[in-house]
Design an enzyme around this catalytic site. Structure first.
Site, PDB file in Angstrom:
ATOM      1  N   GLY A  24      42.822  44.592  -7.439  1.00 16.86           N
ATOM      2  CA  GLY A  24      42.389  44.238  -6.349  1.00 16.86           C
ATOM      3  C   GLY A  24      41.567  42.613  -6.466  1.00 16.86           C
ATOM      4  O   GLY A  24      42.264  41.500  -6.414  1.00 16.86           O
ATOM      5  N   CYS A  25      40.371  42.863  -6.778  1.00 18.68           N
ATOM      6  CA  CYS A  25      39.516  41.868  -6.830  1.00 18.68           C
ATOM      7  C   CYS A  25      39.777  40.797  -8.092  1.00 18.68           C
ATOM      8  O   CYS A  25      39.676  39.461  -8.110  1.00 18.68           O
ATOM      9  CB  CYS A  25      37.954  41.983  -7.000  1.00 18.68           C
ATOM     10  SG  CYS A  25      37.474  42.924  -5.410  1.00 18.68           S
ATOM     11  N   ILE A  26      40.181  41.259  -9.213  1.00 14.84           N
ATOM     12  CA  ILE A  26      40.543  40.699 -10.358  1.00 14.84           C
ATOM     13  C   ILE A  26      42.120  39.681 -10.054  1.00 14.84           C
ATOM     14  O   ILE A  26      41.840  38.394 -10.046  1.00 14.84           O
ATOM     15  CB  ILE A  26      40.759  41.471 -11.454  1.00 14.84           C
ATOM     16  CG1 ILE A  26      39.535  42.169 -12.056  1.00 14.84           C
ATOM     17  CG2 ILE A  26      41.445  40.353 -12.781  1.00 14.84           C
ATOM     18  CD1 ILE A  26      38.305  41.270 -12.206  1.00 14.84           C
ATOM     19  N   THR A  83      41.105  36.988  -7.412  1.00 18.90           N
ATOM     20  CA  THR A  83      40.351  35.993  -7.879  1.00 18.90           C
ATOM     21  C   THR A  83      41.167  35.133  -8.758  1.00 18.90           C
ATOM     22  O   THR A  83      41.003  33.787  -8.770  1.00 18.90           O
ATOM     23  CB  THR A  83      39.093  36.375  -8.815  1.00 18.90           C
ATOM     24  OG1 THR A  83      38.358  37.054  -7.795  1.00 18.90           O
ATOM     25  CG2 THR A  83      38.356  35.293  -9.325  1.00 18.90           C
TER      26      THR A  83
END
Length: 218
Positions: free
Chosen positions: A161-163, A166
């Site tokens: 998700g966030c990795i 980003t």
């Protein structure tokens, strides 16, 4: 090659196809790096939480990286978390519908506080991000540009998700992104492995943590 054959490719066969097609190149290191620690807060790091999991090993490896960069004065550290007002005034309905757990991510609560083991220093930035990417609607881009950063070392959670998000934004903004494989984690082993594969093929260089540490020490 038929559609059935494409859908049945294993990771090595898919990587071979990507390489032949011009994917999975190397971005390498630039001139100056920053360490990003994504969402290592209560909601993600406590297994009893709705979206939590055991990230003890990941946390230990992030601390190793922090120990290295804190011995230098030219590698800034930026932490992120996700937090919203208790009134939900800054939490759109669509986000609440798709990710109902976000209603529990209330600003100031234990869920959104960084775990104390990170020992965040006063001069290390802490960003509240409203979405998966640490770049979306935050001042991260300005922080990096102001300090002449061209490479981000992305750690934390969650890999899928966030990795991943980003790293995608980092590429979009022209930053080199490095992901130490042992310093990112996910609540699902299969999602973690798939995330690392896609990140390495499309957005960043996924490297062994020992290689990243060795580079940062230099």
């Amino acid at each position: 090659m038929t559609a059935v054959q494409i859908h049945g490719l294993g990771n090595q066969a898919l990587l071979d196809q990507y390489l032949a097609a011009g994917f999975a190149g190397r971005v390498g290191w630039g001139e100056r790096a920053a360490l990003l620690v994504i969402d290592m807060a209560g909601a993600w790091t406590r297994p009893e939480e709705m979206i939590g999991s055991d990230l003890g090993a990941v946390l230990g490896n992030i601390r190793r990286l922090l120990d290295v960069v804190r011995q230098r004065d030219d590698v800034p550290v930026v932490f992120t978390t996700m937090a919203y007002d208790a009134s939900y005034s800054d939490l759109p309905v669509v986000t609440r519908l798709k990710t109902p757990h976000s209603e529990r991510m209330i600003r100031g609560s234990e869920r959104v506080r960084l775990v104390p083991e990170l020992e965040r220093r006063p001069h290390e930035a802490l960003i509240e991000k409203p979405r998966a990417s640490a770049f979306f609607n935050t001042n991260l881009l300005g922080i990096l540009i102001a300090q002449g950063i061209d490479t981000v070392v992305v750690t934390g959670c969650s890999t899928s998700g966030c990795i991943r998000s980003t790293c995608e934004s980092a590429l979009d903004y022209g930053f080199r992104a490095i992901v130490p494989a042992e310093a990112v984690g996910d609540r699902s082993a299969s999602a973690h492995e798939a995330g690392l594969f896609d990140i390495n093929a499309r957005y960043a260089d996924v490297l062994p943590i020992e290689e990243v540490i060795a580079h940062l020490r230099r």
